[in-house]
Design a protein around this motif. Structure first.
Motif, PDB file in Angstrom:
ATOM      1  N   UNK A  72     -29.436  21.285 -42.839  1.00  0.00           N
ATOM      2  CA  UNK A  72     -28.018  21.335 -42.498  1.00  0.00           C
ATOM      3  C   UNK A  72     -27.783  20.556 -41.199  1.00  0.00           C
ATOM      4  N   UNK A  73     -26.769  19.680 -41.235  1.00  0.00           N
ATOM      5  CA  UNK A  73     -26.479  18.803 -40.110  1.00  0.00           C
ATOM      6  C   UNK A  73     -25.247  19.307 -39.354  1.00  0.00           C
ATOM      7  N   UNK A  74     -25.331  19.267 -38.037  1.00  0.00           N
ATOM      8  CA  UNK A  74     -24.213  19.679 -37.194  1.00  0.00           C
ATOM      9  C   UNK A  74     -23.756  18.501 -36.350  1.00  0.00           C
ATOM     10  N   UNK A  75     -22.443  18.326 -36.295  1.00  0.00           N
ATOM     11  CA  UNK A  75     -21.883  17.255 -35.473  1.00  0.00           C
ATOM     12  C   UNK A  75     -22.210  17.500 -34.009  1.00  0.00           C
ATOM     13  N   UNK A  76     -22.494  16.409 -33.284  1.00  0.00           N
ATOM     14  CA  UNK A  76     -22.712  16.490 -31.844  1.00  0.00           C
ATOM     15  C   UNK A  76     -22.302  15.186 -31.198  1.00  0.00           C
ATOM     16  N   UNK A  94     -28.061  17.319 -34.727  1.00  0.00           N
ATOM     17  CA  UNK A  94     -29.255  18.079 -35.134  1.00  0.00           C
ATOM     18  C   UNK A  94     -29.263  18.407 -36.628  1.00  0.00           C
ATOM     19  N   UNK A  95     -30.480  18.428 -37.175  1.00  0.00           N
ATOM     20  CA  UNK A  95     -30.704  18.797 -38.579  1.00  0.00           C
ATOM     21  C   UNK A  95     -31.581  20.042 -38.581  1.00  0.00           C
ATOM     22  N   UNK A  96     -31.126  21.098 -39.217  1.00  0.00           N
ATOM     23  CA  UNK A  96     -31.910  22.338 -39.248  1.00  0.00           C
ATOM     24  C   UNK A  96     -33.073  22.193 -40.223  1.00  0.00           C
ATOM     25  N   UNK A 117     -21.579  16.126 -42.526  1.00  0.00           N
ATOM     26  CA  UNK A 117     -20.339  15.688 -41.881  1.00  0.00           C
ATOM     27  C   UNK A 117     -19.551  14.813 -42.856  1.00  0.00           C
ATOM     28  N   UNK A 118     -18.246  15.034 -42.948  1.00  0.00           N
ATOM     29  CA  UNK A 118     -17.359  14.126 -43.678  1.00  0.00           C
ATOM     30  C   UNK A 118     -16.643  13.270 -42.644  1.00  0.00           C
ATOM     31  N   UNK A 119     -16.722  11.951 -42.823  1.00  0.00           N
ATOM     32  CA  UNK A 119     -16.021  11.039 -41.930  1.00  0.00           C
ATOM     33  C   UNK A 119     -14.948  10.285 -42.693  1.00  0.00           C
ATOM     34  N   UNK A 152     -10.445  18.782 -37.701  1.00  0.00           N
ATOM     35  CA  UNK A 152     -11.450  17.805 -37.274  1.00  0.00           C
ATOM     36  C   UNK A 152     -12.383  18.400 -36.225  1.00  0.00           C
ATOM     37  N   UNK A 153     -13.604  17.901 -36.203  1.00  0.00           N
ATOM     38  CA  UNK A 153     -14.533  18.261 -35.132  1.00  0.00           C
ATOM     39  C   UNK A 153     -14.517  17.149 -34.080  1.00  0.00           C
ATOM     40  N   UNK A 154     -14.001  15.978 -34.472  1.00  0.00           N
ATOM     41  CA  UNK A 154     -13.889  14.839 -33.558  1.00  0.00           C
ATOM     42  C   UNK A 154     -12.885  13.862 -34.149  1.00  0.00           C
ATOM     43  N   UNK A 155     -12.119  13.201 -33.284  1.00  0.00           N
ATOM     44  CA  UNK A 155     -11.262  12.120 -33.780  1.00  0.00           C
ATOM     45  C   UNK A 155     -10.945  11.148 -32.663  1.00  0.00           C
TER      46      UNK A 155
END
Lengths: 140, 140
Positions: free
Chosen positions: B135-139, B129-131, A46-48, A30-33
């Motif tokens: 491509x989307x990155x979690x933040x 952010x969206x490149x 992102x997959x949630x 996970x990147x967050x939970x």
């Protein structure tokens, strides 16, 4: 307009059970939970996995049904990776929907349902290249 | 193992109706289409819209239900792009599920169902952010 999807959110009933499938079955981190959602950083989105009651409330759709009319695919880079990954997923709460076969268009693929009945195709598709970063490009 | 999704396939009832929503509503262009499936090249993966009967047969799941327990999100780069895109999608076969609001975690988002009842959140989320490639990155 950009052909862009930022998030796929799956409704789940049990966070621990779902997390086991994704973290131990697929081997993802996970990147967050928190107590109701787990996010995974995927290849460009992102997959949630979110408690279904919360997702339904957020969407204002009280009655969500299963199994939904959709499928996700995880492609592997070699034919002989398909069956072992399916076996592994079945060991962490997955349920076999379809043992792998060679479809008419080539490759090799089977289907596993996650613990919340969301379908994953596990496929080898040599026509669709996957970059080192995991980005997939359509090919014929 | 690579945190990788290669394809999302949506079950649809009417190819022309679905194509109108994605091509004229979102403004996307297919990378491939025939009489039962349309593929769109997305940000690192492929979106497929496939006749539901064919998808169900391929998965060996005869009874698919709607609405499914999942949502997709298309994030835009500015708050004032959310409402116009929702309006546009409603003009090409979408159905409003939830008018845009400011959720507790920030941003601005609403939900539209596609003509086959698949939910799309249309969101502005400045934390993710969206490149330029999408491509989307979690933040946080």
């Amino acid at each position: 307009m950009q052909q862009q999807l930022s998030v796929i959110t799956l409704g789940i009933a049990d966070l621990v059970r779902s997390r086991r499938f994704y973290c131990e079955g697929f081997g993802w981190a996970p990147v967050f939970e928190n107590e109701e959602i787990v996010f995974y950083q995927m290849n460009g989105f992102i997959l949630g996995t979110w408690l279904e009651t919360s997702l339904a409330a957020d969407m204002k759709r009280p009655a969500l049904a299963r199994p939904g009319a959709f499928a996700m695919a995880h492609n592997v880079s070699a034919r002989d990776e398909v069956a072992p990954l399916i076996e592994r997923l079945l060991g962490f709460g997955g349920r076999l929907l379809k043992a792998p076969v060679e479809p008419p268009h080539g490759g090799y693929a089977g289907y596993v349902a996650d613990p919340d009945d969301h379908a994953w195709e596990i496929a080898w598709n040599p026509a669709w290249p996957i970059s080192a970063e995991g980005y997939v490009t359509f090919g014929l």
